[in-house]
Structures are given as structure tokens and as C-alpha cells.
Design a protein around this motif. Structure first.
Motif, short mmCIF file in Angstrom:
data_model
loop_
_atom_site.label_atom_id
_atom_site.label_comp_id
_atom_site.label_asym_id
_atom_site.label_seq_id
_atom_site.Cartn_x
_atom_site.Cartn_y
_atom_site.Cartn_z
N LEU A 1 0.87 -1.17 0.00
CA LEU A 1 0.00 0.00 0.00
C LEU A 1 0.91 1.22 0.00
O LEU A 1 1.68 1.41 0.94
CB LEU A 1 -0.90 -0.01 1.24
N VAL A 2 0.82 2.06 -1.04
CA VAL A 2 1.88 3.04 -1.26
C VAL A 2 1.32 4.44 -1.51
O VAL A 2 0.48 4.65 -2.39
CB VAL A 2 2.77 2.64 -2.46
N ALA A 3 1.81 5.38 -0.72
CA ALA A 3 1.73 6.81 -1.04
C ALA A 3 3.15 7.22 -1.37
O ALA A 3 4.04 7.14 -0.50
CB ALA A 3 1.18 7.61 0.14
N ALA A 4 3.40 7.63 -2.59
CA ALA A 4 4.78 7.80 -3.08
C ALA A 4 5.59 8.78 -2.24
O ALA A 4 6.80 8.61 -2.08
CB ALA A 4 4.75 8.25 -4.54
N ASP A 5 4.94 9.80 -1.66
CA ASP A 5 5.65 10.79 -0.86
C ASP A 5 5.93 10.30 0.56
O ASP A 5 6.62 10.98 1.32
CB ASP A 5 4.86 12.10 -0.79
N VAL A 6 5.39 9.13 0.91
CA VAL A 6 5.49 8.65 2.29
C VAL A 6 6.32 7.38 2.41
O VAL A 6 7.25 7.31 3.22
CB VAL A 6 4.08 8.42 2.88
N ASN A 7 5.98 6.35 1.64
CA ASN A 7 6.62 5.04 1.83
C ASN A 7 7.01 4.39 0.51
O ASN A 7 6.69 3.22 0.27
CB ASN A 7 5.71 4.12 2.64
N ALA A 8 7.70 5.13 -0.33
CA ALA A 8 8.13 4.59 -1.62
C ALA A 8 8.99 3.33 -1.45
O ALA A 8 9.04 2.49 -2.36
CB ALA A 8 8.89 5.65 -2.40
N ALA A 9 9.65 3.18 -0.32
CA ALA A 9 10.50 2.01 -0.10
C ALA A 9 9.72 0.71 -0.14
O ALA A 9 10.29 -0.36 -0.36
CB ALA A 9 11.22 2.14 1.24
N ALA A 10 8.40 0.78 0.03
CA ALA A 10 7.57 -0.43 -0.02
C ALA A 10 7.56 -1.05 -1.41
O ALA A 10 7.14 -2.20 -1.58
CB ALA A 10 6.15 -0.10 0.41
N LEU A 11 8.03 -0.31 -2.41
CA LEU A 11 8.06 -0.81 -3.80
C LEU A 11 9.35 -1.54 -4.13
O LEU A 11 9.47 -2.09 -5.23
CB LEU A 11 7.87 0.36 -4.77
N GLU A 12 10.29 -1.56 -3.23
CA GLU A 12 11.57 -2.18 -3.54
C GLU A 12 11.41 -3.67 -3.82
O GLU A 12 10.66 -4.37 -3.13
CB GLU A 12 12.55 -1.97 -2.38
#
Length: 343
Positions: free
Chosen positions: A111-122
Motif C-alpha cells: 500500500l503506497v503513497a509515493a511521498d510517504v513510503n516509496a520504499a515499499a516498492l523495492e
């Protein structure tokens, strides 16, 4: 991916408010693509969608007949039923960025908000599901994240004032019709929200749960905890629908683990990603949905002040365009991170 520099893209729910805003965002960001497919189900099939980059329009095609092996990236922007039916199969072939509630609660889907937790996409590879939070969750987490990082966060009490565009195009049309009717001395019908929305506020966004909270309120605290990686954060929320076309507003009362002055908080927020702070001594004084929130890539924070009833607590006001910033812009930012990681 067939081409790391110019992915093949599908937009499902292209004629929805978010779908149209997303296509406009792709053009504004000059997001590279070798193909762009506008897809809808039979309800909206054939509706023309503006292709701002090409200066013309795209005709939406039938999602039921589309082969998702033809694309590298699929945005799902329409009703949850479309995501429930097609998104998981599409994710076998492509990245699927889903804006509906369908996959938000699944632990195996980031679950991603790009300005908050972009690291979740790694480490996401070149296919799979990514869920996007609700717009109010994006706005709240974006504002809280830099403050939580510097001072810790114990609790947030939040009242959200949500624009009718969160209910889709039909809800916007109803607000317009009701406003005209009432200014003409007629009676508002109140179909979209079960009661009149023009010149009114409704303390209910989505259906009630058994405990008296609404689904929107529950979603706000669950998603914000996950975005901030604070699973035990106490969040108390009331969601209100207001007669505004675009732009959610939030009154936030935050309690921190360590002391944080209003002046220091403003400095922290000014350095935060995707945030603009509006100070009381500026010409704007504070953000409102009808003015500053129309900028599609910012969350605006104003009225930052100490909570005079509690130590280590601050009050502030947040405004963001729910369709463009919190939905379409976030989706394209997530896509850009994925594409960059695959190069």
C-alpha cells in the motif's frame, strides 16, 4: 518489460474522474509510453477520453475483451468491481496500480503513497499488484510522516471534510443540480448521499459499521497506520461530506512522543516531500479547496499551532486535491518509481 524506457500502458476506468485525471497527469509529466489503451466496461464503453498529449481524444475499449499480456503497466481507476474482476489476472503480466479498496487490506500487496513510503516498492520485479490508499489517507499520512519522523507520534484526532468528487461524477452532477435547484427556489432531491448535499454537511462518508464508525473512517486509520509503519497508532476520525467539488480538507490534532514547537514543526513540514506550508503571515494565510488545493502535486498545510490543552501536541489544517494530487498524481509517481527500478 518489453521496453524499460517506454512501457505499454492501459488505463482501466479511463472515463472516470480519476481515469481522466490520470491520463492528463501522464501527459503533464511527459511520462514515456509506447502505447496507451483507454479501457472501460459496458457502462461507459465508447465514451471519449481527452488525450492531452496528442491534442485529441481516445475512444475507450472494452476491458472484458482486452489481453493484458499486451501491456507492461495497468492503472485501475474505476469502480471496485472492475478491480475485483480483472486486476489480479492483469498482474500476472504487468504492474497493476489499483486505486480501489479491493487490495488495500492485503498484507501481500504493498500500500503506497509515493511521498510517504516509496520504499515499499523495492524488489517488486516487473509485474504484480500495488494498492493505492484512499485520498484522505494520502493527505493525512503525507502531512504526519515528517513530524512523526522527528518527534514520534502517539495519537492523531482527525476530522475530514471530503469533496463530493470522492463519490464520482454522478455525485458532482448532483451537487451542481441541487445548487441550481435551491437557488431557483426548488427542492433538492438528495439522491447521491441519501439527503441534500447542496448548502449542507453530512457526517457520513460511506456505509456504517456495526460499531458506529463508517468504512471511510476505519479505512483512514488502518491505511494511515500502515503507511507510517505505526501499527498501534491511536487515530480517532470523523469523516464529513461537504458541498465542495474538489479538494479534501482535514483538521488534525496530533500528540507527539517528544516536544515539538509550532515553529519547528513548520520547518520540518517545509522540508517534507510533496508538502507546501502556508503561514498565517503570507498573502494566502491558509489553504482552502477552492484556491491552493487546485495545484495537482502538493499537500498544503496551514494553521500550524500549539494545542493549548495538551503538552507535546499540535493542531494543523491540511488541504489536497483528492482526485488529482492524492489519486492520479500518486498513481503516476508510483508508476515512475517502478519504471525507474526496472531500468
Amino acid at each position: 518489460m518489453s521496453s524499460m524506457t517506454a512501457p505499454r500502458i492501459a488505463v482501466v476506468g479511463a472515463s472516470s474522474l480519476i481515469g481522466q485525471a490520470l491520463i492528463a497527469e501522464l501527459a503533464a509529466r511527459k511520462f514515456p509510453s509506447s502505447e496507451l489503451h483507454a479501457l472501460d466496461d459496458e457502462r461507459d464503453l465508447g465514451r471519449r477520453v481527452a488525450d492531452e498529449e496528442g491534442g485529441g481524444t481516445l475512444a475507450s475499449s472494452d476491458v472484458a475483451a482486452f489481453d493484458f499480456s499486451r501491456v507492461d503497466l495497468a492503472f485501475f481507476c474505476g469502480r471496485a468491481a472492475l478491480s475485483e474482476r480483472y486486476a489480479q489476472a492483469a498482474a500476472a503480466h504487468a504492474w497493476v496500480i489499483d486505486g480501489s479498496p479491493t487490495f488495500r487490506a492485503r498484507a501481500d500487496v504493498p500500500l503506497v503513497a509515493a511521498d510517504v513510503n516509496a520504499a515499499a516498492l523495492e524488489g517488486r520485479g516487473t509485474s504484480g499488484l500495488v494498492a493505492l490508499p484512499a485520498s484522505a489517507s494520502v493527505a493525512l499520512a503525507t502531512a504526519l510522516a515528517p513530524l512523526a519522523a522527528i518527534a514520534g507520534l502517539e495519537r492523531a484526532d482527525v476530522a475530514t471534510y471530503q469533496a463530493v468528487s470522492g463519490g464520482g461524477r454522478a455525485a458532482m452532477d448532483e451537487l451542481a443540480r441541487e445548487t441550481v435547484a435551491m437557488l431557483s427556489g426548488k427542492t433538492a432531491r438528495g439522491r447521491a448521499f441519501g439527503r441534500q448535499i447542496a448548502f449542507n454537511v453530512i457526517p457520513q462518508v460511506e456505509a456504517w459499521d456495526a460499531d458506529g464508525a463508517t468504512r471511510q473512517e476505519r479505512r483512514l486509520w488502518e491505511e494511515t497506520r500502515r503507511l507510517l509503519e505505526l501499527p498501534h497508532l491511536a487515530i480517532n476520525a470523523t469523516a464529513v461530506r461537504v458541498p465542495v467539488f474538489f479538494g479534501h480538507a482535514l483538521a488534525v490534532h496530533a500528540l507527539f512522543e517528544r516536544p515539538l514547537s509550532a515553529a519547528a514543526a513548520k520547518q520540518v513540514l517545509q522540508r517534507g516531500k510533496g508538502i507546501t506550508v502556508i503561514d498565517t503571515d503570507s498573502s494566502a494565510e491558509f489553504p482552502t479547496p477552492a484556491t491552493l488545493a487546485t495545484a495537482p502535486d502538493r499537500v498544503y498545510v496551514g494553521r500550524v499551532r500549539a494545542d493549548l490543552t495538551r503538552d507535546r501536541a499540535l493542531n494543523f489544517w491540511v488541504v489536497a486535491d483528492n482526485v488529482r494530487k492524492c489519486a492520479a498524481h500518486n498513481a503516476v509517481c508510483v508508476a515512475q518509481i517502478l519504471v525507474n527500478s526496472a531500468r
